[in-house]
Design an enzyme around this catalytic site. Structure first.
Site, short mmCIF file in Angstrom:
data_model
loop_
_atom_site.label_atom_id
_atom_site.label_comp_id
_atom_site.label_asym_id
_atom_site.label_seq_id
_atom_site.Cartn_x
_atom_site.Cartn_y
_atom_site.Cartn_z
N CYS A 9 54.82 31.33 44.06
CA CYS A 9 53.83 30.31 43.71
C CYS A 9 54.59 29.07 43.22
CB CYS A 9 53.00 30.97 42.39
SG CYS A 9 54.26 31.59 41.09
N LYS A 15 46.03 47.03 36.74
CA LYS A 15 45.55 46.96 38.02
C LYS A 15 46.53 46.11 38.90
CE LYS A 15 43.19 44.87 41.09
NZ LYS A 15 44.27 45.50 42.48
N GLU A 61 48.20 25.59 49.70
CA GLU A 61 49.31 26.62 49.37
C GLU A 61 49.45 27.43 50.95
OE1 GLU A 61 48.58 30.00 46.74
OE2 GLU A 61 50.53 29.16 45.98
N VAL A 70 37.86 47.65 41.05
CA VAL A 70 38.60 47.82 39.92
C VAL A 70 38.83 46.65 39.14
CG1 VAL A 70 40.88 48.62 38.72
CG2 VAL A 70 39.99 50.04 40.67
N GLY A 71 39.29 45.61 39.91
CA GLY A 71 39.39 44.22 39.17
C GLY A 71 38.20 43.65 38.62
N GLY A 113 43.77 50.31 42.80
CA GLY A 113 42.37 49.96 43.11
C GLY A 113 42.22 48.49 44.08
N GLU A 142 47.52 32.61 35.90
CA GLU A 142 48.50 31.97 36.56
C GLU A 142 48.46 32.18 38.01
OE1 GLU A 142 50.95 30.82 35.00
OE2 GLU A 142 51.22 31.83 33.34
N GLY A 182 40.51 44.75 44.37
CA GLY A 182 40.05 43.90 43.43
C GLY A 182 38.46 43.49 43.18
P1 NAD Z 1 44.90 37.63 45.19
O1 NAD Z 1 44.35 36.50 44.21
O2 NAD Z 1 44.23 38.09 46.19
O3 NAD Z 1 44.85 39.09 44.15
C1 NAD Z 1 45.98 38.88 43.31
C2 NAD Z 1 45.22 40.34 42.45
O4 NAD Z 1 43.62 40.10 42.15
C3 NAD Z 1 45.28 41.54 43.19
O5 NAD Z 1 45.60 42.74 42.45
C4 NAD Z 1 43.68 41.77 43.77
O6 NAD Z 1 43.41 43.24 43.95
C5 NAD Z 1 42.83 41.23 42.49
N1 NAD Z 1 41.60 40.82 42.93
C6 NAD Z 1 41.30 40.44 44.20
N2 NAD Z 1 39.98 40.13 44.17
C7 NAD Z 1 39.73 40.38 42.59
C8 NAD Z 1 38.05 40.24 42.01
N3 NAD Z 1 37.22 39.83 42.64
N4 NAD Z 1 38.24 40.59 40.78
C9 NAD Z 1 39.19 40.95 40.06
N5 NAD Z 1 40.45 41.07 40.77
C10 NAD Z 1 40.50 40.80 41.90
O7 NAD Z 1 46.44 37.04 45.22
P2 NAD Z 1 47.71 37.77 46.24
O8 NAD Z 1 47.28 37.45 47.60
O9 NAD Z 1 47.91 39.15 45.76
O10 NAD Z 1 48.91 36.92 45.63
C11 NAD Z 1 49.21 35.57 46.29
C12 NAD Z 1 48.84 34.35 45.19
O11 NAD Z 1 49.18 34.48 43.91
C13 NAD Z 1 49.11 33.19 45.69
O12 NAD Z 1 47.90 32.37 45.58
C14 NAD Z 1 50.12 32.90 44.50
O13 NAD Z 1 50.22 31.25 44.19
C15 NAD Z 1 49.51 33.29 43.51
N6 NAD Z 1 50.64 33.60 42.45
C16 NAD Z 1 50.74 32.81 41.32
C17 NAD Z 1 51.70 33.00 40.17
C18 NAD Z 1 51.95 32.36 39.07
O14 NAD Z 1 52.67 32.79 38.59
N7 NAD Z 1 51.19 31.31 38.92
C19 NAD Z 1 52.68 33.94 40.63
C20 NAD Z 1 52.73 34.71 41.81
C21 NAD Z 1 51.54 34.75 42.61
#
Ligand code: NAD
Length: 471
Positions: free
Chosen positions: A278, A169, A378, A205-206, A200, A244, A202
């Protein structure tokens, strides 16, 4: 206008049961470029059933068979390298420079997994017993928007190396990138159900992936907030999780570092991927006696950074991925001034001539205290904070005074000294004198930057369960 109205289940592109649509916006001008139809719980369940069925045979494949599948994936993804970078620039706003590198990383995920697999023993002797490393089952892969296909490819390649099947997803904001990579994976001709992709949101689908008892493991990259929600939900069915998450990585400039090299590198590093990385070194720790010199060099570098059209080869900072992300970054630039930090360069508002897109002025705050929110939270935009320290011990204390622990950076002309300091930093990766990449070295976070590791053997083992055979 692009219309993405199919998801990928059991070896074919199918129309989702879900009907909700989501607009795809070009962040460089905020024009609508397309629309994606989002899958729902029913689609997710169908994808999980398909992966569960495929696991029965895929888990029994040999190392050679999996290597052959990884080779096919590598070829299929490599063929569309140029398009993959172009669509990433358009849909995400990453600079051409960054997107080309990101696509390279996505492609090399398959060769890295092959290399890991070749040298890995799925059966070993421990004590008097045989230990078999068994694939865990169906892996749920949930990824963010900031290098979507890079994360998808790394996670899929590792799952395949382990003999796991997958339900992927990606971020709904990355639908065009997802469509293209799905076409590549389809062309590779893997057995049906080994990978399934559901566009989808989060919370639909998540959440189903998190809840569903037929998912054995979740590999998630994204924010710490969502990572915690997934970890809490996963525990009900005792899913394994690799998380991550976010970071606020320190970059320690020791007093013997060559400032004219280290400071420009530090500024460019903080602005990598438009500041939406990140691992970005967003806290610059410098000796207080050298603060004036550092300020001068940092300001000079930031003023030279080209912000603008991400398609131009020399652009360093493109737009933020969305208006929401732009607003978030603006709120932190405002906050930094309210907290009493000194605005060295940049500031609120859009750069002149770039009012249509989500562009942020490359910004640096100096004289920042580590307890300020701009030093602790962040921001995920091109905003660097400079924090002065008194001595080496003070620098280490400040570096570790954070809830995060993803990455850290050290600059010094004395490698042994830098390694001594590195040993005292709480972070999953500490890089000395630059930003080297090692796809075999473990990647992941201490503290609230995550759980578990990706890449190489460490990453592979998170998709495996050891089974001891005693006799
Ligand atoms: P996010 O956490 O909002 O979303 C990430 C994914 O999770 C998306 O696909 C989203 O649809 C899904 N999601 C959202 N709510 C969910 C739920 N309740 N259940 C399951 N899935 C859900 O992150 P973002 O805004 O897309 O990305 C930015 C963030 O990602 C930053 O905090 C960044 O630091 C982090 N990041 C970490 C790494 C790493 O390797 N440590 C790498 C890149 C980005």
């Amino acid at each position: 206008m692009v219309r993405i109205n199919q998801i990928y289940i059991n070896g074919e592109f199918v129309t989702p049961h879900g009907t909700e649509t989501f607009n795809l916006i070009n962040p460089a001008n905020n024009q609508k470029i397309g629309e994606v139809t989002l899958g729902d719980e029913e689609d997710t369940k169908a994808a999980i059933s398909s992966a569960k069925e495929a696991f029965k045979t895929f888990s029994k494949t040999t190392k050679q068979e999996r290597i052959a599948y990884l080779e096919k994936l590598h070829i299929a993804v490599s063929k569309r390298e140029k398009e993959l970078a172009e669509v990433m620039v358009e849909e995400y706003g990453g600079t051409l420079q960054f997107c080309k590198m990101s696509v390279q990383n996505a492609i090399s995920a398959f060769t890295t997994a092959i290399e890991t697999l070749k040298n890995f023993d799925f059966e070993k002797t421990v004590g008097h017993s045989k230990v078999r490393m068994e694939p865990l089952g169906v892996a749920g892969i949930i990824t963010p928007w900031n290098a979507s296909n890079g994360f998808v490819c790394t996670k899929l390649a590792t799952a395949i190396a382990a003999g796991c099947t997958t339900v992927i997803k990606p971020s709904e904001m990355s639908a065009q990138q997802t469509q293209l990579i799905a076409e590549c994976f389809h062309e590779a001709g893997l057995p049906k159900g080994v990978f399934n992709i559901v566009n989808g949101s989060g919370h639909i689908v998540g959440a189903e992936i998190t809840r569903n008892p037929d998912i054995a493991k979740i590999s998630f990259t994204g924010s710490t907030v969502v990572g915690k929600t997934i970890a809490k939900g996963a525990i009900d069915t005792m899913k394994r999780v690799t998380l991550e998450l976010g970071g606020k990585s320190p970059n320690i400039i020791l007093d013997d570092a060559n400032l004219s090299e280290a400071i420009p590198m530090a500024v460019f590093g903080a602005y990598m991927n438009n500041g939406q990385a990140c691992i970005a070194p967003t806290r610059l720790l410098v000796p207080e006696t050298k603060l004036d010199e550092v300020n001068e060099l940092a300001k000079h570098t930031a003023q030279k950074v080209k912000v603008g059209n991400p398609n131009e080869a020399d652009t360093i900072v493109g737009p933020m991925v969305s208006e929401k992300q732009y607003e978030r970054v603006q709120s932190y630039i405002k906050l930094g001034q309210e907290e009493g930090a000194t605005l060295l360069v940049g500031g609120e508002g859009k750069p002149q001539g770039l009012e249509d897109g989500n562009f942020v002025k490359p910004t640096i705050f100096t004289d920042v205290r580590n307890d300020m929110r701009i030093a602790q939270e962040e921001i995920f935009g091109p905003v660097l904070v400079i924090i002065p320290y008194k001595n080496e011990a003070d620098a280490i204390t400040i570096a570790n005074d954070t809830t995060y622990g993803l990455a850290a950076y050290i600059s010094s002309s004395d490698k042994e000294r830098a390694e001594r300091v590195a040993a005292q930093i709480d972070a999953g990766r500490v890089s000395i004198n630059g930003f080297p990449h090692d796809p075999q070295a473990p990647f992941g976070g201490f503290k609230q930057s995550g759980i578990g590791r990706e890449y190489g053997v460490f990453g592979l083992e998170t998709y495996l369960e050891p089974k001891a055979i005693l006799q």
